[in-house]
Write a protein that holds these residues in place. Sequence first.
Motif, mmCIF file in Angstrom:
data_model
loop_
_atom_site.group_PDB
_atom_site.id
_atom_site.type_symbol
_atom_site.label_atom_id
_atom_site.label_comp_id
_atom_site.label_asym_id
_atom_site.label_seq_id
_atom_site.Cartn_x
_atom_site.Cartn_y
_atom_site.Cartn_z
ATOM 1 N N ALA A 24 0.831 -1.201 0.000
ATOM 2 C CA ALA A 24 0.000 0.000 0.000
ATOM 3 C C ALA A 24 0.868 1.255 0.000
ATOM 4 N N PHE A 25 1.953 1.234 0.768
ATOM 5 C CA PHE A 25 2.881 2.367 0.789
ATOM 6 C C PHE A 25 3.458 2.596 -0.606
ATOM 7 N N ARG A 26 3.850 1.523 -1.262
ATOM 8 C CA ARG A 26 4.415 1.651 -2.605
ATOM 9 C C ARG A 26 3.390 2.206 -3.590
ATOM 10 N N ARG A 27 2.120 1.825 -3.437
ATOM 11 C CA ARG A 27 1.071 2.397 -4.292
ATOM 12 C C ARG A 27 0.945 3.895 -4.056
ATOM 13 N N GLN A 28 1.047 4.293 -2.790
ATOM 14 C CA GLN A 28 0.956 5.720 -2.483
ATOM 15 C C GLN A 28 2.129 6.486 -3.088
ATOM 16 N N GLU A 29 3.307 5.870 -3.057
ATOM 17 C CA GLU A 29 4.467 6.505 -3.687
ATOM 18 C C GLU A 29 4.223 6.708 -5.179
ATOM 19 N N LEU A 30 3.697 5.699 -5.835
ATOM 20 C CA LEU A 30 3.409 5.806 -7.259
ATOM 21 C C LEU A 30 2.361 6.879 -7.516
ATOM 22 N N GLN A 31 1.300 6.873 -6.731
ATOM 23 C CA GLN A 31 0.265 7.897 -6.884
ATOM 24 C C GLN A 31 0.849 9.296 -6.693
ATOM 25 N N HIS A 32 1.753 9.416 -5.741
ATOM 26 C CA HIS A 32 2.401 10.706 -5.496
ATOM 27 C C HIS A 32 3.193 11.139 -6.721
ATOM 28 N N LEU A 33 3.936 10.215 -7.299
ATOM 29 C CA LEU A 33 4.730 10.542 -8.491
ATOM 30 C C LEU A 33 3.850 10.922 -9.677
ATOM 31 N N LEU A 34 2.677 10.309 -9.763
ATOM 32 C CA LEU A 34 1.777 10.567 -10.881
ATOM 33 C C LEU A 34 0.844 11.749 -10.646
ATOM 34 N N SER A 35 0.786 12.239 -9.430
ATOM 35 C CA SER A 35 -0.140 13.332 -9.127
ATOM 36 C C SER A 35 0.332 14.627 -9.803
ATOM 37 N N THR A 36 -0.637 15.468 -10.089
ATOM 38 C CA THR A 36 -0.335 16.669 -10.870
ATOM 39 C C THR A 36 -0.625 17.978 -10.130
ATOM 40 N N THR A 37 -1.255 17.897 -8.978
ATOM 41 C CA THR A 37 -1.570 19.131 -8.247
ATOM 42 C C THR A 37 -0.952 19.077 -6.856
ATOM 43 N N PRO A 38 -0.711 20.232 -6.267
ATOM 44 C CA PRO A 38 -0.176 20.243 -4.900
ATOM 45 C C PRO A 38 -1.091 19.525 -3.901
ATOM 46 N N GLU A 39 -2.400 19.637 -4.113
ATOM 47 C CA GLU A 39 -3.346 18.971 -3.210
ATOM 48 C C GLU A 39 -3.194 17.446 -3.291
ATOM 49 N N GLU A 40 -3.048 16.934 -4.504
ATOM 50 C CA GLU A 40 -2.843 15.496 -4.659
ATOM 51 C C GLU A 40 -1.525 15.070 -4.025
ATOM 52 N N HIS A 41 -0.470 15.853 -4.252
ATOM 53 C CA HIS A 41 0.828 15.537 -3.643
ATOM 54 C C HIS A 41 0.684 15.431 -2.128
ATOM 55 N N ARG A 42 0.042 16.426 -1.543
ATOM 56 C CA ARG A 42 -0.115 16.464 -0.089
ATOM 57 C C ARG A 42 -0.943 15.270 0.403
ATOM 58 N N ARG A 43 -2.036 14.975 -0.306
ATOM 59 C CA ARG A 43 -2.907 13.872 0.107
ATOM 60 C C ARG A 43 -2.154 12.534 0.077
ATOM 61 N N PHE A 44 -1.398 12.298 -0.994
ATOM 62 C CA PHE A 44 -0.672 11.032 -1.095
ATOM 63 C C PHE A 44 0.505 10.973 -0.122
ATOM 64 N N GLU A 45 1.108 12.113 0.172
ATOM 65 C CA GLU A 45 2.166 12.145 1.189
ATOM 66 C C GLU A 45 1.599 11.782 2.553
ATOM 67 N N GLU A 46 0.419 12.309 2.870
ATOM 68 C CA GLU A 46 -0.218 11.992 4.155
ATOM 69 C C GLU A 46 -0.544 10.507 4.257
ATOM 70 N N LYS A 47 -1.069 9.943 3.172
ATOM 71 C CA LYS A 47 -1.378 8.512 3.180
ATOM 72 C C LYS A 47 -0.097 7.685 3.317
ATOM 73 N N ALA A 48 0.947 8.080 2.604
ATOM 74 C CA ALA A 48 2.216 7.352 2.685
ATOM 75 C C ALA A 48 2.770 7.420 4.105
ATOM 76 N N THR A 49 2.656 8.565 4.744
ATOM 77 C CA THR A 49 3.125 8.713 6.122
ATOM 78 C C THR A 49 2.364 7.769 7.050
ATOM 79 N N ALA A 50 1.069 7.639 6.835
ATOM 80 C CA ALA A 50 0.262 6.722 7.662
ATOM 81 C C ALA A 50 0.713 5.276 7.448
ATOM 82 N N PHE A 51 1.004 4.917 6.206
ATOM 83 C CA PHE A 51 1.463 3.548 5.951
ATOM 84 C C PHE A 51 2.863 3.315 6.510
ATOM 85 N N ARG A 52 3.724 4.335 6.491
ATOM 86 C CA ARG A 52 5.047 4.194 7.116
ATOM 87 C C ARG A 52 4.896 3.886 8.601
ATOM 88 N N ALA A 53 3.967 4.573 9.250
ATOM 89 C CA ALA A 53 3.720 4.326 10.671
ATOM 90 C C ALA A 53 3.187 2.909 10.886
#
Length: 75
Positions: A24-53
């Motif tokens: 799931a973390f790896r999917r979030q990383e991919l989504q982050h790389l593919l995101s095109t807006t700052p809001e998407e970047h932030r949302r996927f970073e938050e999800k990735a942080t939750a999966f890291r925890a």
Amino acid sequence: AQEIGESALPSVRTLSDLRADVLAFRRQELQHLLSTTPEEHRRFEEKATAFRAAIARGEETYAPLVSSEEDRRAW
């Protein structure tokens, strides 16, 4: 039989959960790389942080379940 119930099955279950969190973390990383807006970047970073925890918690849960020296070396 007792070892299976007390150590083997819980460790297998924990590793399965840990693997799911890593994927799931790896999917979030991919989504982050593919995101095109700052809001998407932030949302996927938050999800990735939750999966890291969740991964860190899974590692903490698994560590005491390692029963053999061979598994301990591999871990």
